[in-house]
Motif scaffolding. Sequence first.
Motif, PDB file in Angstrom:
ATOM      1  N   LEU A 292      22.003 -13.575 -34.555  1.00 39.38           N
ATOM      2  CA  LEU A 292      20.752 -13.606 -33.830  1.00 39.38           C
ATOM      3  C   LEU A 292      20.251 -14.949 -33.826  1.00 39.38           C
ATOM      4  O   LEU A 292      20.387 -16.050 -34.624  1.00 39.38           O
ATOM      5  N   LYS A 293      19.333 -15.335 -32.668  1.00 39.10           N
ATOM      6  CA  LYS A 293      18.528 -16.661 -32.879  1.00 39.10           C
ATOM      7  C   LYS A 293      17.676 -16.569 -34.111  1.00 39.10           C
ATOM      8  O   LYS A 293      16.989 -15.723 -34.635  1.00 39.10           O
ATOM      9  N   GLU A 294      17.260 -18.030 -34.489  1.00 37.43           N
ATOM     10  CA  GLU A 294      16.557 -18.224 -35.611  1.00 37.43           C
ATOM     11  C   GLU A 294      15.094 -17.583 -35.198  1.00 37.43           C
ATOM     12  O   GLU A 294      14.458 -16.928 -36.165  1.00 37.43           O
ATOM     13  N   SER A 295      14.577 -17.682 -33.944  1.00 42.90           N
ATOM     14  CA  SER A 295      13.505 -17.188 -33.473  1.00 42.90           C
ATOM     15  C   SER A 295      13.237 -15.899 -33.696  1.00 42.90           C
ATOM     16  O   SER A 295      12.321 -15.279 -34.172  1.00 42.90           O
ATOM     17  N   THR A 296      14.266 -15.018 -33.472  1.00 40.35           N
ATOM     18  CA  THR A 296      14.228 -13.733 -33.510  1.00 40.35           C
ATOM     19  C   THR A 296      14.173 -13.233 -34.988  1.00 40.35           C
ATOM     20  O   THR A 296      13.217 -12.501 -35.416  1.00 40.35           O
ATOM     21  N   VAL A 297      14.692 -14.047 -36.000  1.00 42.29           N
ATOM     22  CA  VAL A 297      14.807 -13.555 -37.373  1.00 42.29           C
ATOM     23  C   VAL A 297      13.268 -13.886 -37.569  1.00 42.29           C
ATOM     24  O   VAL A 297      12.712 -13.116 -38.749  1.00 42.29           O
ATOM     25  N   ARG A 298      12.801 -15.007 -37.482  1.00 49.47           N
ATOM     26  CA  ARG A 298      11.320 -15.377 -37.821  1.00 49.47           C
ATOM     27  C   ARG A 298      10.321 -14.283 -37.309  1.00 49.47           C
ATOM     28  O   ARG A 298       9.456 -14.035 -38.189  1.00 49.47           O
ATOM     29  N   THR A 299      10.610 -13.704 -36.151  1.00 47.88           N
ATOM     30  CA  THR A 299       9.543 -12.657 -35.647  1.00 47.88           C
ATOM     31  C   THR A 299       9.744 -11.433 -36.467  1.00 47.88           C
ATOM     32  O   THR A 299       8.815 -10.877 -36.735  1.00 47.88           O
ATOM     33  N   VAL A 300      11.142 -10.914 -36.851  1.00 48.05           N
ATOM     34  CA  VAL A 300      11.415 -10.065 -37.883  1.00 48.05           C
ATOM     35  C   VAL A 300      10.557 -10.225 -39.068  1.00 48.05           C
ATOM     36  O   VAL A 300       9.936  -9.320 -39.763  1.00 48.05           O
ATOM     37  N   LEU A 301      10.718 -11.517 -39.567  1.00 53.79           N
ATOM     38  CA  LEU A 301      10.191 -11.646 -41.014  1.00 53.79           C
ATOM     39  C   LEU A 301       8.527 -11.616 -40.715  1.00 53.79           C
ATOM     40  O   LEU A 301       7.987 -11.257 -41.796  1.00 53.79           O
ATOM     41  N   ARG A 302       7.843 -12.066 -39.865  1.00 53.89           N
ATOM     42  CA  ARG A 302       6.568 -11.954 -39.420  1.00 53.89           C
ATOM     43  C   ARG A 302       6.154 -10.570 -39.437  1.00 53.89           C
ATOM     44  O   ARG A 302       4.969  -9.999 -40.094  1.00 53.89           O
TER      45      ARG A 302
END
Length: 130
Positions: free
Chosen positions: A38-48
């Motif tokens: 996954l893109k890091e931005s997607t992972v950041r969204t999930v973490l948020r």
Amino acid sequence: MDDRLPELGDLEHEVMQLVWAHGPVTAEVVRERLSRRLKESTVRTVLRRLEEKGYARHTVDGRTYVYHAAEERARVAAKAVQRIVDWFCNGSMEEVLVGMVDNAMLDQQQLRTLADQVAKAKKARGVKKE
């Protein structure tokens, strides 16, 4: 944290498993350990989203967010089990445990471990043997 945590989607669940197992973690570490790319931005969204739901928190190290679990896995699991007990057995943990024993869902070692934990809890709370 709220005792009534919202349910997790599959990806959120996988990310929380990584946070519990390897935390504290950055989004990059999570991305590298996920079973799918996954893109890091997607992972950041999930973490948020996990923060919004009350499962995770973050601190800032320089410009990097570092995530950790808001509560330990066992406590979150216990809350989830309590919701099931409340829903299906009107809050009777005894009914759930007897049902698990009657349906051979616990082996002898698990029953011994459970009995030991109950005995320790009773001793810690000063409850007399019956």
